[in-house]
Each structure stands twice: as structure tokens, then as C-alpha cells.
Scaffold this motif. Structure first.
Motif, mmCIF file in Angstrom:
data_model
loop_
_atom_site.group_PDB
_atom_site.id
_atom_site.type_symbol
_atom_site.label_atom_id
_atom_site.label_comp_id
_atom_site.label_asym_id
_atom_site.label_seq_id
_atom_site.Cartn_x
_atom_site.Cartn_y
_atom_site.Cartn_z
ATOM 1 N N GLN A 62 0.815 -1.211 0.000
ATOM 2 C CA GLN A 62 0.000 0.000 0.000
ATOM 3 C C GLN A 62 0.851 1.264 0.000
ATOM 4 O OE1 GLN A 62 -3.368 -0.105 -0.212
ATOM 5 N NE2 GLN A 62 -3.259 -2.340 -0.281
ATOM 6 N N CYS A 63 2.046 1.163 0.544
ATOM 7 C CA CYS A 63 2.917 2.329 0.636
ATOM 8 C C CYS A 63 4.352 1.853 0.812
ATOM 9 C CB CYS A 63 2.498 3.218 1.811
ATOM 10 S SG CYS A 63 3.546 4.662 2.094
ATOM 11 N N HIS A 64 5.272 2.529 0.154
ATOM 12 C CA HIS A 64 6.680 2.193 0.323
ATOM 13 C C HIS A 64 7.173 2.735 1.662
ATOM 14 C CE1 HIS A 64 10.760 1.204 -0.892
ATOM 15 N NE2 HIS A 64 11.153 2.407 -0.475
ATOM 16 N N GLN A 65 8.017 1.944 2.331
ATOM 17 C CA GLN A 65 8.563 2.407 3.613
ATOM 18 C C GLN A 65 9.579 3.505 3.351
ATOM 19 O OE1 GLN A 65 9.599 -0.601 6.502
ATOM 20 N NE2 GLN A 65 11.267 0.669 7.340
ATOM 21 N N TYR A 66 9.240 4.700 3.741
ATOM 22 C CA TYR A 66 10.067 5.874 3.436
ATOM 23 C C TYR A 66 10.955 6.288 4.604
ATOM 24 C CZ TYR A 66 5.914 7.946 5.658
ATOM 25 O OH TYR A 66 4.871 8.229 6.512
ATOM 26 N N TRP A 67 11.189 5.397 5.534
ATOM 27 C CA TRP A 67 12.071 5.645 6.664
ATOM 28 C C TRP A 67 12.930 4.396 6.919
ATOM 29 C CZ3 TRP A 67 6.895 4.558 6.996
ATOM 30 C CH2 TRP A 67 6.538 3.420 7.720
ATOM 31 N N PRO A 68 14.060 4.530 7.578
ATOM 32 C CA PRO A 68 14.922 3.376 7.844
ATOM 33 C C PRO A 68 14.408 2.549 9.026
ATOM 34 C CG PRO A 68 15.915 5.361 8.731
ATOM 35 C CD PRO A 68 14.692 5.806 8.002
ATOM 36 N N ASP A 69 14.680 1.255 8.998
ATOM 37 C CA ASP A 69 14.316 0.396 10.134
ATOM 38 C C ASP A 69 15.167 0.726 11.355
ATOM 39 O OD1 ASP A 69 12.235 -1.146 9.053
ATOM 40 O OD2 ASP A 69 13.677 -2.356 7.932
ATOM 41 N N SER A 101 20.220 5.419 9.881
ATOM 42 C CA SER A 101 19.812 6.513 8.987
ATOM 43 C C SER A 101 19.933 6.093 7.532
ATOM 44 C CB SER A 101 20.669 7.753 9.248
ATOM 45 O OG SER A 101 22.026 7.505 8.937
ATOM 46 N N ASP A 102 19.142 6.749 6.678
ATOM 47 C CA ASP A 102 19.209 6.582 5.226
ATOM 48 C C ASP A 102 19.226 7.960 4.593
ATOM 49 O OD1 ASP A 102 19.295 3.846 5.084
ATOM 50 O OD2 ASP A 102 17.122 3.592 4.891
ATOM 51 N N LEU A 103 19.863 8.048 3.428
ATOM 52 C CA LEU A 103 19.962 9.316 2.716
ATOM 53 C C LEU A 103 19.065 9.254 1.486
ATOM 54 C CD1 LEU A 103 21.410 12.085 2.544
ATOM 55 C CD2 LEU A 103 23.106 10.972 1.069
ATOM 56 N N ASN A 151 17.068 9.921 10.095
ATOM 57 C CA ASN A 151 17.587 9.074 11.169
ATOM 58 C C ASN A 151 16.440 8.676 12.082
ATOM 59 O OD1 ASN A 151 18.904 8.069 13.532
ATOM 60 N ND2 ASN A 151 20.765 9.139 12.927
ATOM 61 N N LEU A 152 16.244 7.374 12.261
ATOM 62 C CA LEU A 152 15.201 6.891 13.167
ATOM 63 C C LEU A 152 15.703 6.995 14.606
ATOM 64 C CD1 LEU A 152 12.457 5.509 13.663
ATOM 65 C CD2 LEU A 152 13.626 3.309 13.421
ATOM 66 N N VAL A 153 15.078 7.861 15.377
ATOM 67 C CA VAL A 153 15.503 8.088 16.762
ATOM 68 C C VAL A 153 14.816 7.120 17.712
ATOM 69 C CG1 VAL A 153 15.585 9.779 18.637
ATOM 70 C CG2 VAL A 153 15.944 10.518 16.259
ATOM 71 N N SER A 154 13.507 6.948 17.566
ATOM 72 C CA SER A 154 12.764 6.077 18.483
ATOM 73 C C SER A 154 11.501 5.573 17.813
ATOM 74 C CB SER A 154 12.402 6.818 19.778
ATOM 75 O OG SER A 154 11.555 7.927 19.505
ATOM 76 N N GLU A 155 10.971 4.488 18.355
ATOM 77 C CA GLU A 155 9.712 3.912 17.885
ATOM 78 C C GLU A 155 8.969 3.360 19.092
ATOM 79 O OE1 GLU A 155 8.964 -0.061 15.551
ATOM 80 O OE2 GLU A 155 9.305 1.536 14.081
ATOM 81 N N HIS A 156 7.812 3.933 19.370
ATOM 82 C CA HIS A 156 7.018 3.537 20.537
ATOM 83 C C HIS A 156 5.701 2.932 20.079
ATOM 84 C CE1 HIS A 156 9.748 5.574 23.310
ATOM 85 N NE2 HIS A 156 9.702 6.622 22.508
ATOM 86 N N ILE A 157 5.434 1.705 20.496
ATOM 87 C CA ILE A 157 4.175 1.037 20.166
ATOM 88 C C ILE A 157 3.174 1.353 21.277
ATOM 89 C CG2 ILE A 157 3.059 -1.171 19.712
ATOM 90 C CD1 ILE A 157 5.764 -2.243 18.783
ATOM 91 N N TRP A 158 2.197 2.176 20.973
ATOM 92 C CA TRP A 158 1.202 2.558 21.979
ATOM 93 C C TRP A 158 0.180 1.450 22.188
ATOM 94 C CZ3 TRP A 158 1.407 6.840 24.989
ATOM 95 C CH2 TRP A 158 2.313 7.834 24.632
ATOM 96 N N CYS A 159 -0.218 0.810 21.108
ATOM 97 C CA CYS A 159 -1.167 -0.301 21.193
ATOM 98 C C CYS A 159 -1.066 -1.086 19.886
ATOM 99 C CB CYS A 159 -2.601 0.203 21.429
ATOM 100 S SG CYS A 159 -3.217 1.281 20.121
ATOM 101 N N ASP A 160 -1.958 -2.072 19.701
ATOM 102 C CA ASP A 160 -1.910 -2.879 18.486
ATOM 103 C C ASP A 160 -2.315 -2.087 17.250
ATOM 104 O OD1 ASP A 160 -1.119 -5.050 19.963
ATOM 105 O OD2 ASP A 160 -3.160 -5.834 20.221
ATOM 106 N N ASP A 161 -2.962 -0.926 17.450
ATOM 107 C CA ASP A 161 -3.529 -0.201 16.319
ATOM 108 C C ASP A 161 -2.671 0.956 15.828
ATOM 109 O OD1 ASP A 161 -6.364 -1.395 15.998
ATOM 110 O OD2 ASP A 161 -6.183 -1.060 18.146
ATOM 111 N N PHE A 162 -1.813 1.491 16.653
ATOM 112 C CA PHE A 162 -0.966 2.585 16.163
ATOM 113 C C PHE A 162 0.309 2.693 16.980
ATOM 114 C CE2 PHE A 162 -3.918 4.572 19.165
ATOM 115 C CZ PHE A 162 -3.085 5.332 19.968
ATOM 116 N N LEU A 163 1.302 3.330 16.374
ATOM 117 C CA LEU A 163 2.582 3.556 17.034
ATOM 118 C C LEU A 163 3.114 4.935 16.642
ATOM 119 C CD1 LEU A 163 4.765 3.076 14.528
ATOM 120 C CD2 LEU A 163 4.304 0.689 15.028
ATOM 121 N N VAL A 164 4.165 5.352 17.334
ATOM 122 C CA VAL A 164 4.733 6.687 17.139
ATOM 123 C C VAL A 164 6.232 6.548 16.891
ATOM 124 C CG1 VAL A 164 5.046 8.992 18.102
ATOM 125 C CG2 VAL A 164 2.991 7.687 18.655
ATOM 126 N N ARG A 165 6.712 7.209 15.862
ATOM 127 C CA ARG A 165 8.144 7.219 15.555
ATOM 128 C C ARG A 165 8.661 8.654 15.594
ATOM 129 N NH1 ARG A 165 5.972 3.861 11.442
ATOM 130 N NH2 ARG A 165 6.462 1.647 11.762
#
Length: 318
Positions: free
Chosen positions: A234-241, A244-246, A253-267
Motif C-alpha cells: 500500500q505504501c513504500h517504507q520511506y524511513w529506515p528500520d 539513517s538513510d539518505l 535518522n530513526l531516533v525512536s519507535e514507541h508502540i502505543w497499542c496494536d492499532d498505532f505507534l509513534v516514531r
């Protein structure tokens, strides 16, 4: 003697009510500033009469009535029941200072409209003519259909209108193009768009996407689609796992990834323009359970997601 004073007070009050009714009946014949002044005077007199009546009623108000009001109000509050002597409930209901001010403001607005309508009798006709002659913005999508831009759109996706598309700076673009399938969304000020609606980036448009984020000054990204659904991307992943990616001149640069629940998360991303060495922080809210051909299973989850996004925008001053 008491009976005589009561009778005199009744006569005075009845006479005052009669005068108020006469002034109110004659208010329709006033025009201009006189009507506004007369209305203000009537409001002040009415407030004085109501205050006087409340004062008389308070003298014969039985204590048991007060305790009943307090006991009823306590049923709808989380705190303990107040004693009958507490006046916080009854005083706020009886005095009603806010309601009086609202009445005056509303009256001024009505009088102003009536005065303008009387002076401009053809106002409604002109408004109707303007409404009938209204023409919407041209809905052309010529730029999005140009040969060099077709590959930048998702297959069978929605195209952006020519008059309301985000325009990139060609000198900063890898393909020297100003096109991206995205549109600004106005809130209350057309000169300052509040949001940008964009398609999910393709592998060939990731650098364009981050260029738009940088040039538009975006600090929050709200993503409402999963990366894949039923095996279909549905969408290309436009951020690094991780790390960092250029993407052309934009380092993410991916600083953090927080999973709030099964339905959404915050990066949280650290975005850098390698040409100018300027840096910014961008927060991404990713909603995972809104399928392409369906609606979210839980409305509460979507509302919780919206609340988190709004809180973040307020804290960032968006």
C-alpha cells in the motif's frame, strides 16, 4: 403597616413591568443608534427587576428547599455532599451573570442585522444572485497526467488538481521536477495551509516526499495506511528500520519507535539537510488498522489516535 408597604411595593413593581412592556413593544419603531441605546436600557432595567425579585424570594426561601437543591446537585458530582449552608450551587444558578451578558450581545447582533437590512432592502436579492453566479475552482489535473509525472502517481490513485497542488523547488529536486501528488488543506486562513494531504510515497518518490516535508516545514506526519494489506503493498517504507538513510539531500535518522497499542505507534525522526547542515525533528503517527476497503474496527481506537495527534500538535505549537 407591613401590609401597606407590601401593597406599595407591589404597585411600584407592577408599574415598572408595565413600562418595560410598553418600551419593548415600541422598540420595533426605533432605528439606528436609538434602538441600540433603548435595548441596552431595557436590559439594565430588566436585570434590576430580576435582582429585586430574587432578593424578595430569598427572604421566604425555605431552608429545606436549599438542602434539596444541594442534595440533587451532589448526585451529579464526584465530591461529598455539601451542607445546606453552602451557597456555591444555588448562587451560581440564581445570579446567572454569564447568561445576562450573552443576552445583551445577542440583542446587539440582532439589532445590527435588522438595521442593516432596513437600510439595504435589496441585500438578500444580491446575496442570492451572488450565490447563483458562483463558479467552483477549475478541476483540471493536467500536470498530474503529463508523461513525466504519470510514474509519480500510484496506479489508479487520485490525481491532484492543478490549482491546489504542492509545488516543489526544482533546483532541490533530484529530477529537477516541481511535481508531487499532494495538496494543501486550508483551515481558516487560505494564506496559511494547516495540513497537506499526500499519497503514500512510491520507491521513486521518497526523496520528493522528504523534500516536501522539509520545504513545507512539517513537524508531524500522520500516516493512515499500513505498508501492506493482504500481501499487496500500500505504501513504500520511506524511513529506515534503524540508523539513517539518505534520500537525495535529506538524511533521515530513526531516533525512536514507541508502540502505543496494536492499532498505532509513534516514531521520531531526525531530519537533516546535508546541503545546509540544518536539522529538524519530525514525529510520525502511524495508524495500522485502517484497511483499504474497510473502516477501523473500533471507533474508540481512532478517537484515541486523534487525541494523541492533537496533543502532540498542541505541544509543538502546530
Amino acid at each position: 403597616m407591613v401590609l401597606g408597604m407590601s401593597g406599595a411595593l407591589y404597585c411600584l413593581r407592577h408599574r415598572s413591568h408595565h413600562k418595560l412592556k410598553e418600551k419593548l413593544a415600541g422598540l420595533g419603531s426605533y432605528t439606528g443608534h436609538d434602538a441600540t441605546a433603548a435595548y441596552q436600557d431595557l436590559c439594565r432595567q430588566r436585570m434590576a427587576v430580576q435582582t429585586s425579585e430574587r432578593g424578595d424570594r430569598s427572604e421566604v426561601f425555605h431552608p429545606s428547599h436549599t438542602s434539596r437543591i444541594n442534595s440533587v446537585s451532589s448526585q451529579f458530582s464526584d465530591g461529598p455532599m455539601q451542607s445546606p449552608s453552602a451557597r456555591s450551587s444555588t448562587s451560581s444558578w440564581s445570579e446567572e451573570p454569564t447568561q445576562t451578558n450573552m443576552d445583551i450581545s445577542t440583542g446587539h447582533m440582532i439589532l445590527s442585522y435588522m438595521e442593516d437590512h432596513l437600510q439595504n432592502k435589496d441585500r438578500l436579492d444580491k446575496e442570492w444572485e451572488a450565490l447563483c453566479s458562483y463558479q467552483a475552482e477549475p478541476a483540471a489535473c493536467v500536470v498530474g497526467q503529463e508523461e513525466q509525472n504519470v510514474q509519480r502517481n500510484r496506479p489508479h490513485g487520485v490525481l491532484v488538481y492543478d490549482h491546489s497542488r504542492v509545488i516543489l523547488k526544482p533546483e532541490n529536486n533530484q529530477s529537477r521536477s516541481d511535481y508531487i501528488n499532494a495538496s494543501p488543506i486550508m483551515d481558516h486562513d487560505p494564506r496559511n495551509p494547516a495540513y497537506i494531504s499526500a499519497q503514500g510515497p512510491l520507491p521513486s518518490t521518497v526523496a520528493d516526499f522528504w523534500q516536501m516535508v522539509w520545504e513545507s516545514g512539517c513537524v508531524v506526519i500522520v500516516m493512515l495506511t499500513p505498508l501492506a494489506e493482504n500481501g499487496i503493498k500500500q505504501c513504500h517504507q520511506y524511513w529506515p528500520d534503524e540508523g539513517s538513510d539518505l534520500y537525495h539531500i535529506y538524511e533521515v535518522n530513526l531516533v525512536s519507535e514507541h508502540i502505543w497499542c496494536d492499532d498505532f505507534l509513534v516514531r521520531s525522526f531526525y531530519l537533516k539537510n546535508v546541503q545546509t547542515n540544518e536539522t529538524r525533528t519530525v514525529t510520525q503517527f502511524h495508524f495500522l488498522s485502517w484497511m483499504d476497503q474497510n473502516v477501523p474496527e473500533s471507533a474508540r481506537t481512532l478517537l484515541d489516535f486523534r487525541r494523541y495527534v492533537s496533543s502532540c500538535c498542541i505541544s509543538l505549537g502546530c
